[in-house]
Design a protein around this motif. Sequence first.
Motif, short mmCIF file in Angstrom:
data_model
loop_
_atom_site.label_atom_id
_atom_site.label_comp_id
_atom_site.label_asym_id
_atom_site.label_seq_id
_atom_site.Cartn_x
_atom_site.Cartn_y
_atom_site.Cartn_z
N UNK A 75 -6.03 21.41 -14.42
CA UNK A 75 -5.71 20.07 -14.96
C UNK A 75 -6.84 19.64 -15.90
N UNK A 76 -6.42 19.10 -17.03
CA UNK A 76 -7.45 18.64 -18.00
C UNK A 76 -8.18 17.42 -17.44
N UNK A 77 -9.41 17.24 -17.86
CA UNK A 77 -10.20 16.09 -17.43
C UNK A 77 -9.70 14.86 -18.18
N UNK A 78 -9.33 13.80 -17.45
CA UNK A 78 -8.73 12.65 -18.13
C UNK A 78 -9.79 11.78 -18.79
N UNK A 79 -9.42 11.27 -19.97
CA UNK A 79 -10.27 10.33 -20.69
C UNK A 79 -9.59 8.97 -20.58
N UNK A 80 -10.29 8.00 -20.01
CA UNK A 80 -9.66 6.70 -19.77
C UNK A 80 -9.69 5.85 -21.04
N UNK A 81 -8.57 5.14 -21.26
CA UNK A 81 -8.49 4.19 -22.37
C UNK A 81 -9.28 2.93 -22.01
N UNK A 82 -9.47 2.06 -23.00
CA UNK A 82 -10.20 0.81 -22.75
C UNK A 82 -9.55 0.02 -21.62
N UNK A 83 -8.22 -0.01 -21.60
CA UNK A 83 -7.51 -0.74 -20.54
C UNK A 83 -7.75 -0.09 -19.18
N UNK A 84 -7.68 1.21 -19.14
CA UNK A 84 -7.91 1.92 -17.87
C UNK A 84 -9.35 1.72 -17.39
N UNK A 85 -10.29 1.68 -18.31
CA UNK A 85 -11.69 1.48 -17.93
C UNK A 85 -11.86 0.11 -17.28
N UNK B 144 -8.53 -7.97 -0.59
CA UNK B 144 -8.57 -8.04 -2.06
C UNK B 144 -7.22 -7.62 -2.67
N UNK B 145 -6.22 -7.38 -1.81
CA UNK B 145 -4.93 -6.92 -2.31
C UNK B 145 -4.93 -5.46 -2.71
N UNK B 146 -5.93 -4.71 -2.21
CA UNK B 146 -6.04 -3.28 -2.54
C UNK B 146 -5.59 -2.43 -1.35
N UNK B 147 -5.43 -1.14 -1.62
CA UNK B 147 -5.05 -0.18 -0.57
C UNK B 147 -6.23 0.75 -0.30
N UNK B 148 -6.45 1.08 0.98
CA UNK B 148 -7.46 2.12 1.26
C UNK B 148 -6.91 3.49 0.82
N UNK B 149 -7.64 4.20 -0.02
CA UNK B 149 -7.08 5.48 -0.52
C UNK B 149 -7.33 6.66 0.42
N UNK B 150 -8.27 6.51 1.37
CA UNK B 150 -8.51 7.65 2.27
C UNK B 150 -7.46 7.70 3.38
N UNK B 151 -6.93 6.54 3.76
CA UNK B 151 -5.99 6.47 4.90
C UNK B 151 -4.77 7.36 4.63
N UNK B 152 -4.56 8.33 5.51
CA UNK B 152 -3.44 9.29 5.41
C UNK B 152 -3.59 10.29 4.27
N UNK C 285 -12.22 11.12 -11.13
CA UNK C 285 -11.46 10.10 -10.39
C UNK C 285 -10.76 9.19 -11.39
N UNK C 286 -9.60 8.66 -10.99
CA UNK C 286 -8.85 7.78 -11.89
C UNK C 286 -7.56 7.34 -11.23
N UNK C 287 -6.42 7.81 -11.74
CA UNK C 287 -5.15 7.50 -11.08
C UNK C 287 -4.97 8.35 -9.83
N UNK C 288 -5.85 9.31 -9.63
CA UNK C 288 -5.90 10.09 -8.39
C UNK C 288 -7.32 10.02 -7.85
N UNK C 289 -7.43 10.15 -6.51
CA UNK C 289 -8.77 10.14 -5.91
C UNK C 289 -9.57 11.35 -6.37
N UNK C 290 -8.93 12.50 -6.37
CA UNK C 290 -9.62 13.73 -6.77
C UNK C 290 -8.99 14.27 -8.04
N UNK C 291 -9.73 14.20 -9.13
CA UNK C 291 -9.29 14.79 -10.39
C UNK C 291 -10.32 15.85 -10.79
N UNK C 292 -9.96 16.65 -11.78
CA UNK C 292 -10.96 17.54 -12.37
C UNK C 292 -11.97 16.69 -13.13
#
Length: 255
Positions: free
Chosen positions: A1-11, A52-60, A172-179
Motif C-alpha cells: 500500500x502506498x504511503x498516504x499524503x494527507x490533504x490540508x483538510x485531512x491534516x 468527546x464523541x470519539x470511538x476507541x480504535x483499539x477496542x475489538x 496512520x490516518x483513515x486506518x490505525x495501521x498504514x504503511x
Amino acid sequence: MAVSIKSAREIELMRESCRILSEVHARLGEEIRPGISTWDIDALGEKLIRSYGCEPNFLNYNGYPASICVSVNDEVVHGIPKKEHILQEGDIVSLDAGLIYKGYHSDAARTYPVGRVSEEARELIEVTRQSFFEGIKYAKAGNHLYDISNAIDAYVSKFGYGIVRDLVGHGIGTHLHEDPQIPNFKQWRRGIKLQPGMTLAIEPMINMGSCYVEWLDDDWTVVTEDGSLSAHYENTVLITEGEPEILTLPDGVKG
Ligand code: MF3
Ligand code: CO
C-alpha cells in the motif's frame, strides 16, 4: 500500500483527533497511583474518549478486548486490563491509547512510574521518551524514513538497553495501521523519502535487558523474554517541510 499524503483538510482532522487524544492521556496520567486497577484505567479511558464523541480504535481491533493497552513492568505492549491487576508502588506502567475522530485515527503511548520507583526504572522511562525526540530530529521532508530508526538506535544503544525488534511504528490516518512500518533499530537501507503530509506513529519500545520478547497465551500481551522492565513512548507526528509537528503533544499539554 502506498504511503498516504494527507490533504490540508485531512491534516485538520488528524490534528483534532490527536489533540483530543492528548487530553485523554493527560487525564489518565493524573490517575496513575498505587491501588488503581488496570481495569479502572481502561474504563476511564473509554469513557473519556466517548465523552468527546470519539470511538476507541483499539477496542475489538483484531479482537483486542479493551480500549487502552495497559502494560506493567515486564509487559512491553498490548497488556490486557484486569480488575484484579492492581498497580503497586514501584511498578512502571505503559498506557497506549488511540481514538477515531470523524474517521481519522490517533495513537500515542506514555510510560509512568507508580509512586516511587528505582533510579534504574526512572532512567529507562526517560531514555525511552528521549529516544523518540532523538528520532524525530530527522523527521522532515527530504530525509529518509530510516534516518529516524537509526537515530533512535544510536541513542538507546549508548545505555545498553534492548530495542524491541518484533514491533514497529507505522503510518496512520483513515486506518490505525498504514504503511510505512517504522523500525526503532538500525537499518542498512535508507527507506522511503519523507514528504510533507505524511502522518506517522513513532513508538520506541525499550527493554532494560534483552531485546527479545514473547507473547503470552492470551495472544496479546507481549513480555520481555528475560523478565526485565520495558517502557514505551509514542506520538503521532506530521511531516512538514520544516520541523515535524507532534500532533499528540499540542502546545500546553504535557506528555
Ligand atoms: N500503538 C499500538 C500499535 O500501534 C496500538 C495497537 S493495540 C491494539 O500497535 F490493541 F489495537 F492492537
Ligand atoms: Co501505534
